[in-house]
Every structure is written in C-alpha cells, then in structure tokens.
Enzyme design. Structure first.
Site, PDB file in Angstrom:
ATOM      1  N   ASP A   1       0.801  -1.225   0.000  1.00 49.71           N
ATOM      2  CA  ASP A   1       0.000   0.000   0.000  1.00 49.71           C
ATOM      3  C   ASP A   1       0.833   1.275   0.000  1.00 49.71           C
ATOM      4  O   ASP A   1       0.366   2.323  -0.433  1.00 49.71           O
ATOM      5  CB  ASP A   1      -0.929   0.015   1.223  1.00 49.71           C
ATOM      6  CG  ASP A   1      -2.028  -1.029   1.125  1.00 49.71           C
ATOM      7  OD1 ASP A   1      -2.362  -1.428   0.000  1.00 49.71           O
ATOM      8  OD2 ASP A   1      -2.541  -1.430   2.182  1.00 49.71           O
TER       9      ASP A   1
ATOM     10  N   ASP B   1       0.455   5.847   1.370  1.00 47.62           N
ATOM     11  CA  ASP B   1      -0.825   5.519   1.982  1.00 47.62           C
ATOM     12  C   ASP B   1      -0.867   6.113   3.389  1.00 47.62           C
ATOM     13  O   ASP B   1      -1.014   7.313   3.540  1.00 47.62           O
ATOM     14  CB  ASP B   1      -1.034   3.999   1.991  1.00 47.62           C
ATOM     15  CG  ASP B   1      -2.452   3.611   2.371  1.00 47.62           C
ATOM     16  OD1 ASP B   1      -3.373   4.408   2.114  1.00 47.62           O
ATOM     17  OD2 ASP B   1      -2.645   2.523   2.920  1.00 47.62           O
TER      18      ASP B   1
ATOM     19  N   ARG C   1      -7.207  12.124  10.051  1.00 53.06           N
ATOM     20  CA  ARG C   1      -6.922  10.794  10.583  1.00 53.06           C
ATOM     21  C   ARG C   1      -5.743  10.807  11.560  1.00 53.06           C
ATOM     22  O   ARG C   1      -4.719  10.182  11.330  1.00 53.06           O
ATOM     23  CB  ARG C   1      -6.669   9.778   9.468  1.00 53.06           C
ATOM     24  CG  ARG C   1      -7.850   9.554   8.559  1.00 53.06           C
ATOM     25  CD  ARG C   1      -7.613   8.385   7.625  1.00 53.06           C
ATOM     26  NE  ARG C   1      -8.779   8.165   6.759  1.00 53.06           N
ATOM     27  CZ  ARG C   1      -8.884   7.168   5.878  1.00 53.06           C
ATOM     28  NH1 ARG C   1      -7.881   6.309   5.750  1.00 53.06           N
ATOM     29  NH2 ARG C   1      -9.967   7.033   5.146  1.00 53.06           N
TER      30      ARG C   1
END
Length: 403
Positions: free
Chosen positions: A198, A222, A278
């Site tokens: 990723d 990512d 996040r």
C-alpha cells in the site's frame, strides 16, 4: 447531561484586539515554536533534560550505548512489557543496500529483521536505506537508531504482519511509495509471493505488542502508521509526524470485527505541519490519546466509525485558521442517532484557536477492571504538553553522554 457535548476549554479569537493577554502569549509561542515551559527548562544530570515518564526511564543515563537493552524496560501504555530483541544478540547493520529480496545480504536491515531469534538491531553509521519492496519483519526484534541518523526513504516501508514483540525506535521514515510485490522472504524459513504493497510507513497487520517510539514519519503513499486485522497492544509515543493526508488508520473495515479487541495508546507525540486528517481514524477497539500536541490539521484530528472508544486526556488541540475545520472530532461516517452512544470523551484537553471536541456516550469513569492499570499512562496537565513533546522524533544521541 446531554449525550453529545461540545467541549471548548480555551478558545482563541484571531482578532488580536479581542483575545486575552494569556492567549496572545500562547499563540505567539506556538507560532515562534518555543513554548514558555520549553524556554525555562532546566538542564540537569549532566546536561540531560527529560519531560515525560518514558524518557525519564533511560535518556539521562550515559551508558545507553553499552546498555541498549534498558530501553525495553521503559515501554508504557498498551505495549507495556514489550521486550523486542532484549536478551538476544546485537546485530549491526553495515550495508544500506536492499538488492536481494529472496536471499538478503548479511549486514543489511532486511537480513537482520527476517531472522528467527530475538535480535537488537543497530547501525554501524548513519545511512539512507531504500527498500525495494516492503520489509516483512519477524517477531522479537528491536530497530534501534540511537547514535546514528538512519532514514528509510524513497522506497517501500516496514510491515509487522502476524508477528509480535517489536520495538521501532529512533529512525526517520519518509517518502514511502508502493511496492510492486513479487517473491519476498519474510523469514529464514519462508518466502512467498506478495501483491502490491500500500505504501504505508509502518503497516501493522494482525500484529501485537508493538512499540513505536521517537520516530519521525512523513509523506507516505498511503498511511503513516496503519494497525488493522486484529492488531493490538500497541503504543505510539514520542514521535513527530508531518506532511501527510490520511495519516493513521486503526481498523480498516466494518467487516473486521476482530478489531473490537484492539487497544492502542497514542502518547507524547507532536502532530505537526502539513497534516490533514486521521490523527487517528478508528474503527472498533479502544484508543487512549494522552498528552499529545496537535498543532496542525486541515480537516479534523480524531475520527472514527463502528463504535470505537476514544479517551482523550491532557492534549493540546490548536485548530487551523480554516473556519470549517475547528472541530477536533469527525463521525460523519454514521448518523448521530448511532454515534451519540459511542464513548468519546475529552478530559483536561486544551482547545485553542476555536477548536472544539464533541463528546458522546456515557461519562468516562476511569479505566475498568478489563484493563491492567499499569498499562494506562496517567495524563499530565495539558498546559505542559509543549514541554512533554519537546523531544518528539529521533534524538541526537552520542555515546557516553545522556541523550
């Protein structure tokens, strides 16, 4: 008491004619990057200064280079008790190359981390390591960058997959990109085909007892750190994060109900320039966010779905100038009728520049018997956060001197 509460303990009006002298001083210090407590910090124990209980355990000792294993005694939070490679051999990385994924060259980081026995991995000198593909670690390893300047950059990142007892300390991870996959060795006894990675800085996939301390991570393809698929017993501490969009994903899918057992401590970190969102984003599980300095975000700081429990204590949240991003929390993934029952609580946090934390669920009454009390970090006053996080990121350690 209302189920959903807006918490704004300290607000800042950007019009300098309307703010108090106290807040003017705080904001000026943030902009100049030097908190009052940082300026007045006294030096002691041979020129060493420490500001949180993890660092207090080891940093002021002059023998850190000859007694590296002591670091393992200093873990706190949900990774408390992790030993990494303590008791094993010290493996010295002498070669920064990563040319052979099936038969890694002795002396390389990849060769060290796939060994079956406990190893404490250090570096012969400062180096830049470009991983050709993700480096899949074996259990019972410590990566210890103290005394050198080690960068894992411009290649793939580190993967902690279905292994346990890992310490990652004192390195820089940045500019991580996806790997094409292929045949990769993950232990001395096994190799197999891997699909495309990723592009995470550190990917924890079904891993447990993982401590990430004094690292710097930025600009990954990512996530900076992802913990998914039943990963638990994790502490992320004393680290510095910058320049990233979707930074931390704890729990990747609503379908992964094994993440209900997830326990993660986020403590003493600095969330700095160029971060968007996040910090972290959580599904299921329990996350304790304690004494971190959130000086930058562009959308929100803490988000989540699927009924995670998030206890935020003693953090400083400084909202961006963007009027649409003042809220620390984000639950837009669910209707209020659902998320109003999730336990998201803010205790002793400082909110600046208009930041506010929307609480939900029952009031927090302390850590229940389901937690080992020794695995919980007690929050210091949020007014000390600038001091507590002053040394976030890799340290400039020199042998025979305190770090």
């Amino acid at each position: 008491m209302k189920i959903a509460e807006k918490v704004a303990l300290d607000t800042y009006n950007p019009n300098p004619n309307e703010v108090t002298d106290h807040l003017n001083k705080q904001v000026k210090e943030v902009i100049e990057g030097m908190n009052t407590t940082r300026r007045s910090l006294k030096r002691y124990e041979g020129g060493c200064s420490v500001s949180n209980p993890i660092d207090r355990c080891w940093r002021c000792r002059q023998d850190w280079a000859t007694n590296r294993f002591r670091l393992a005694d200093c873990s706190m939070g949900f990774a408390r008790g992790v030993t990494g490679g303590k008791g094993g051999k010290i493996y010295v990385v002498t070669d920064s190359s990563d040319s052979d994924l099936l038969n890694p060259k002795p002396g390389t980081l990849r060769h060290a981390l796939i060994q079956t026995e406990p190893l404490w991995v250090i570096f012969a000198r400062s180096m830049n390591i470009r991983l050709q593909q993700e480096l899949i670690m074996a259990s019972h390893k410590t990566i210890d960058g103290r005394g050198t300047n080690v960068h894992i950059a411009h290649g793939a990142g580190l993967t902690v997959q279905f292994v346990q007892n890992i310490i990652i300390h004192g390195i820089h991870i940045h500019d991580i990109v996806t790997g094409n996959g292929g045949m990769i060795r993950d232990s001395v006894n096994h190799y197999g085909f891997r699909t495309r990675s990723d592009g995470d800085g550190i990917s924890i996939f079904g891993g447990s007892r993982v401590w990430i301390d004094h690292v710097s991570i930025s600009n990954c393809m990512d996530g900076l750190v992802d913990a998914i698929m039943g990963s638990t017993g994790i502490t992320l501490s004393n680290s510095h994060f910058t320049n990233h969009n979707e930074s931390f994903l704890f729990g990747a899918s609503k379908a992964h109900t094994q993440d209900k057992l997830m326990q993660i401590t986020v403590a003493f970190n600095h969330f700095g320039k160029g971060l968007v969102q996040r910090l972290p984003r959580v599904r299921y599980g329990f996350v304790h966010v304690v004494n971190n300095d959130y000086t930058h975000w562009l959308k929100y700081a803490i988000g989540g779905s699927s009924n995670p429990t998030i206890i935020s204590q003693g953090n400083r949240f400084i909202a961006p100038p963007n009027v649409f991003a003042k809220e620390v929390t984000k639950r837009d993934y669910a209707e209020e009728s659902e998320w109003k029952n999730w336990q998201w609580r803010s205790e002793g946090d400082i909110m600046m520049n208009g930041a506010f934390f929307v609480q939900s669920g029952p009031p927090f009454k302390g850590f229940s018997s389901s937690f080992h009390r020794e695995n919980v970090i007690d929050a210091e006053s949020a007014t000390l956060v600038g001091l507590i996080t002053r040394y976030a990121g890799p340290l400039d350690c020199k042998p025979n001197k305190p770090c």
